[in-house]
Design a protein around this motif. Sequence first.
Motif, PDB file in Angstrom:
ATOM      1  N   HIS A 115       0.857  -1.192   0.000  1.00 22.91           N
ATOM      2  CA  HIS A 115       0.000   0.000   0.000  1.00 22.91           C
ATOM      3  C   HIS A 115       0.885   1.231   0.000  1.00 22.91           C
ATOM      4  CE1 HIS A 115      -2.953   3.016   1.333  1.00 22.91           C
ATOM      5  NE2 HIS A 115      -3.846   2.186   0.848  1.00 22.91           N
ATOM      6  N   LYS A 132      -4.633  -4.523   6.463  1.00 19.63           N
ATOM      7  CA  LYS A 132      -4.868  -3.096   6.236  1.00 19.63           C
ATOM      8  C   LYS A 132      -4.666  -2.244   7.483  1.00 19.63           C
ATOM      9  CE  LYS A 132      -7.919  -4.337   2.466  1.00 19.63           C
ATOM     10  NZ  LYS A 132      -9.320  -4.409   1.980  1.00 19.63           N
ATOM     11  N   PRO A 165      -7.569   2.503   3.150  1.00 24.10           N
ATOM     12  CA  PRO A 165      -7.634   1.137   3.651  1.00 24.10           C
ATOM     13  C   PRO A 165      -8.865   0.896   4.503  1.00 24.10           C
ATOM     14  CG  PRO A 165      -5.907   2.373   4.750  1.00 24.10           C
ATOM     15  CD  PRO A 165      -6.392   3.223   3.630  1.00 24.10           C
TER      16      PRO A 165
END
Length: 388
Positions: A71, A296, A370
């Motif tokens: 990410h 996440k 997220p």
Amino acid sequence: MSTNTLGPLVRLWGLHTAQLPAATASADELAPLLMAILQEAVPFIDSAAPKASPNGAADPTLWKHKGSHSHADSASKVDVLERVVPAAELEKVASRSGGREGKDGKEEKVRAETWCCRRSVHEDKPEKGTASWDEFVRCFREEHAESEKAFTPACLDAHQALKWDCAGVEAEEGGVTWAPFKLLVEEMRHRIGKPVLKDRTFPVLQMTASATGADEFIVVSIPVPDFGTSDKSKLASEKGAQVAYYVSVERIRKLDGSGSDGSDGKIEWLMATASDAAGALPAWVQNLAAPGVIWKDVPLFLRWIARERRKRGKAAQTVTNGGGKKEEVKGEGEGEDEAVPQTSTGVEVSNVPTVSDGTNHPEAIASGNPQVSTGVEVSQTAKVSESG
């Protein structure tokens, strides 16, 4: 890890309120419970990333690799693992501890536990995409509930219901001396998908222990499902509250560089959890979704801590300027999309990509936020309704 290292405490079935220590319990009276939790939690989490392994590889007979994720808010990838503890093993544990008694006094059926685990390794720096050791200590050892509420917008409320004085307790486990300890009961309420699903309240007994002579600590959370019956409860005792369960073990430590992967001085963040959102959501849906959700937490925290640094930098600059006219100070990452991440604990109903969508590449999701849960996320692949 053999079956006999599993114990009755660090389990999804949790503890009854009547099993908690007395509010006035002394450190000597607390020590056996703290030691018992430690003896279960330390080997369990170590099986997911053994200290003795050169590269921290999990025991493949216990944990299955479920993928790696990236990410834009994290400089490090996040590995996800899964372990199923069969009902047959847990029945042996329950039998050794006297069985499982349900709310009605009858023996409760023992069910398998599906644990999801994430592991990430971070540079020890107060920079975008990572965090310093001091920041990890402050946010997860010293201010765990406060930090979780701060970086999880779906966390609606938090309440510390009980806290015990553990001063003077010291224990040995896993070749490490552990002290000091913290022990408390926390209640957390999370939004998980209104109007389809009710908010969930999670009461847990939470123990934190620090390693002496090393940069390492462990946080263990054990559900207390009937805590709403306690006069110390604020959230679980509210009318209509839907109580849910999660059990977790979190280990954060500085790596010593004994491996060959250049990890000396970096920070390992390891967390394993099993959960049950309760209500009408089937367990198979929860277990299917969990591996695509647990990772996440990492970019969500790193995004939030970067913002906190910018705020502190601006405050410090204002003081430096003599308290006069405030000057706008561009912090690290300033000017980036500041949309609030959407998060939840337990169950999430959304159209967020899951692990099977093939959209976890940072370029594919950098513009998104997220979606985080300690337990379950339900995407477009599942339609769920709940009346209660």
